[in-house]
Design an enzyme around this catalytic site. Sequence first.
Site: not given
Ligand code: IPM
Ligand code: MG
Length: 372
Positions: A145, A198, A230, A254, A258
């Site tokens: 990032y 990884k 993975d 990240d 999710d």
């Molecule tokens: C998160 C989001 C952010 C990230 C985006 C919106 C930049 O996906 O907080 O997980 O990638 O960190």
């Molecule tokens: Mg995210």
Amino acid sequence: MKHFKIAALAGDGIGPEVMREAINVLRATEKIFGFQFTITEAAVGWAGIDQSGQALPDATLALCRESDAILFGSVGLPERDPTIPKEQRPERAALLRIRKEFGLFANLRPVQLPKALAHACPLALERQGNGIDILVVRELTGGMYFGQPKKTEPLPGSAGGFRAIDTMVYTTPEIERIAHVAFRAARLRRKKLTSIDKANVLENGILWREVVTRIGQEYPDVTLEHMFVDNGAMQLMLRPTQFDVMLCENMFGDILSDEAAALAGSLGMLPSASLGATSGENTFGFYEPAGGTAPDIAGKNLANPIAQILSVALMLRHSFGLHEAAAAIEAAVTAAILAGNRTGDIFSPSETGARKVGTSEMGAAIVAALQA
Ligand code: IPM
Ligand code: MG
């Protein structure tokens, strides 16, 4: 009387409507427990750009600096984002900037599937075991990032085309400090830490594994295991109950957070805390739902406010040391769910006793449960 200053940055999309419910919860908590919260709202994201031309207006940043914590909604509107230079877009100019500016390297994302919401989990009942309860600890200010160089340039020696460069960098101290956060968290939970990397391909993975293993020697009571990312993604789907704390670098965290969120029934249920210095109480922090702006349902009273409200609970616990009030808010959320309140994302017509409600009704149910 305990007094705390909160910067409330609702942002875009569903941000303002879920923030409204979170503020109602804060006001109710104030009355019940006798605290004083000074809540100041300020613009961020497209709301900031429209107001003063910047995704993170100077006045908003100044407010954050003088607050004890930031309660954040969400930023970014996919339709408008491409209309301005990438450096000025809300995700980079507001969210990533705040993370870096305040040194918020430790991102905590607790994923819990309440029993009452087993139907909302995409996995079959037998895979849910006695319930899913995972804490994703994501490093938030390093890795790809922020690594330099980060740029897109014409492809050398060719008539057309480009090459895009992102750089993954981690240093020993960066890995050490996030590892300590994860081990300490595991100690307060089921004492198991799965470190994701990884190491079979990346230099970063090898260093990550070495450093986490070394730090682990200071926590002999915590069982440490390593998993390639993975495989980790696959294991989350196959046997999520094996995980207690998952420690990840920025990008892997990240993605996996999710994925883990889907297990909890909905992204709309997931709070997160981003912390800098993590020892002791009253540490400055940034609290936001794990989900995004959801522009398709914005302004329609459809969004689930629970992630924003649980972010309030995390703020009370981690930044203000108000453990009892934090637990009371979490219990009120559980009570509202048990009472059958369901926003669209967690509603299933086949569930008996469940009632489809809007954002404000869900918020009101949680406030009522808190007051009961
Ligand atoms: C998160 C989001 C952010 C990230 C985006 C919106 C930049 O996906 O907080 O997980 O990638 O960190
Ligand atoms: Mg995210």
